[in-house]
Design a protein around this motif. Sequence first.
Motif, PDB file in Angstrom:
ATOM      1  N   SER A  83     -14.199  -1.718 -41.258  1.00 33.17           N
ATOM      2  CA  SER A  83     -14.425  -1.067 -42.551  1.00 33.17           C
ATOM      3  C   SER A  83     -15.769  -0.345 -42.570  1.00 33.17           C
ATOM      4  O   SER A  83     -15.892   0.775 -43.085  1.00 33.17           O
ATOM      5  N   GLN A 103      -8.341   8.410 -43.987  1.00 36.00           N
ATOM      6  CA  GLN A 103      -7.165   7.609 -44.290  1.00 36.00           C
ATOM      7  C   GLN A 103      -7.013   6.475 -43.292  1.00 36.00           C
ATOM      8  O   GLN A 103      -7.398   6.577 -42.128  1.00 36.00           O
ATOM      9  N   ASP A 104      -6.452   5.384 -43.786  1.00 35.59           N
ATOM     10  CA  ASP A 104      -6.093   4.280 -42.921  1.00 35.59           C
ATOM     11  C   ASP A 104      -4.870   4.651 -42.091  1.00 35.59           C
ATOM     12  O   ASP A 104      -4.181   5.639 -42.359  1.00 35.59           O
ATOM     13  N   GLY A 148      -8.502   3.543 -48.516  1.00 36.95           N
ATOM     14  CA  GLY A 148      -7.541   3.798 -47.454  1.00 36.95           C
ATOM     15  C   GLY A 148      -7.010   5.213 -47.457  1.00 36.95           C
ATOM     16  O   GLY A 148      -6.330   5.635 -46.504  1.00 36.95           O
ATOM     17  N   HIS A 234       1.230   4.558 -48.602  1.00 38.19           N
ATOM     18  CA  HIS A 234       0.200   3.747 -47.963  1.00 38.19           C
ATOM     19  C   HIS A 234       0.593   2.279 -48.095  1.00 38.19           C
ATOM     20  O   HIS A 234       0.580   1.726 -49.197  1.00 38.19           O
ATOM     21  N   HIS A 236      -0.526  -0.671 -48.140  1.00 33.84           N
ATOM     22  CA  HIS A 236      -1.571  -1.681 -48.298  1.00 33.84           C
ATOM     23  C   HIS A 236      -0.975  -2.853 -49.105  1.00 33.84           C
ATOM     24  O   HIS A 236       0.248  -3.009 -49.147  1.00 33.84           O
TER      25      HIS A 236
END
Length: 298
Positions: A83, A103-104, A148, A234, A236
């Motif tokens: 992170s 972006q993740d 993210g 996404h 998450h």
Amino acid sequence: NRDNAVIIMTLNSGIVSFLINFVCSARSRGFDLRSVLVFATDDESFEWATRLGLEAYRMESLLGKISVGESKVFGDLAFAYLSFAKLVSGFIINHLGYDFLSQDLDVVWYKDPMNLFLDKNHGELKDFDMIFMDDGNHNFNPLRTNTGFYFVRYNEKTRFLLTDVVLYGGGEMVLLSGIDQITMFNIVHEHHARHGLQVKILDWKDFPGGKQYVQNKNFTNYIIDRKITPYIFHMHFTKNSTQKQERMRQSGMWFAKDECLGRNKSVVDTLSAGCCSPIPIISCHDKFFPADLSCRTA
């Protein structure tokens, strides 16, 4: 080729499978990935990024050796190190004078979001300094920033903010809390209130994620059934990478072939060109959550 804007992703070898999947899913829909820059925290993730045809940068010269293992649970030490590396990546690109999308890797694109962010005539977004996906966590009101998926325009306000995030205490906060989300939330709100930073939270219906997967089953199934086409999804709101991948697999969001998901360097050399399936690779895991029709009727 995108108004000098850069799409940045940061990873270690523990989450290479999600980089492969993002590339495969994007290429299956014909998206241009020439503006993607991967920040790799170890040799193996750098090798994978370059073999997949992406531009990549080794971060060891900046951060030294940090955790290369897969995060076992949300917020553990491996997650915290990665992170922080992700925030440093954005700081570098911003200070070089570029706009960027961070972006993740657990994101899939259905429509190219850069077309929206870079549209100079789009009245709703063109005047914002930072644009975030809606995290969905109401503890983060009023600006529910999700780190993210967010877009940053280069200017003095964002340069000041990212300097605060990385150099003046923000990095410490990430390593203490285990996540970058809380750090970004606190500093964005401060800069919004004190310095006039203009922040936009995107409509969750266009940029949905794990909250919708868990709490809005019908909506997510409409996406899976192609009745709704958001910009991105996404995944998450998951405990770990295993649960994340299972949910993506049963939702038609997984395009990376299983034989490419090992971390052996010989696999990189021999299989990287053929790692992508042109259609989703579906497997069923949890009947209580949204899934491809073949899983729902099994």
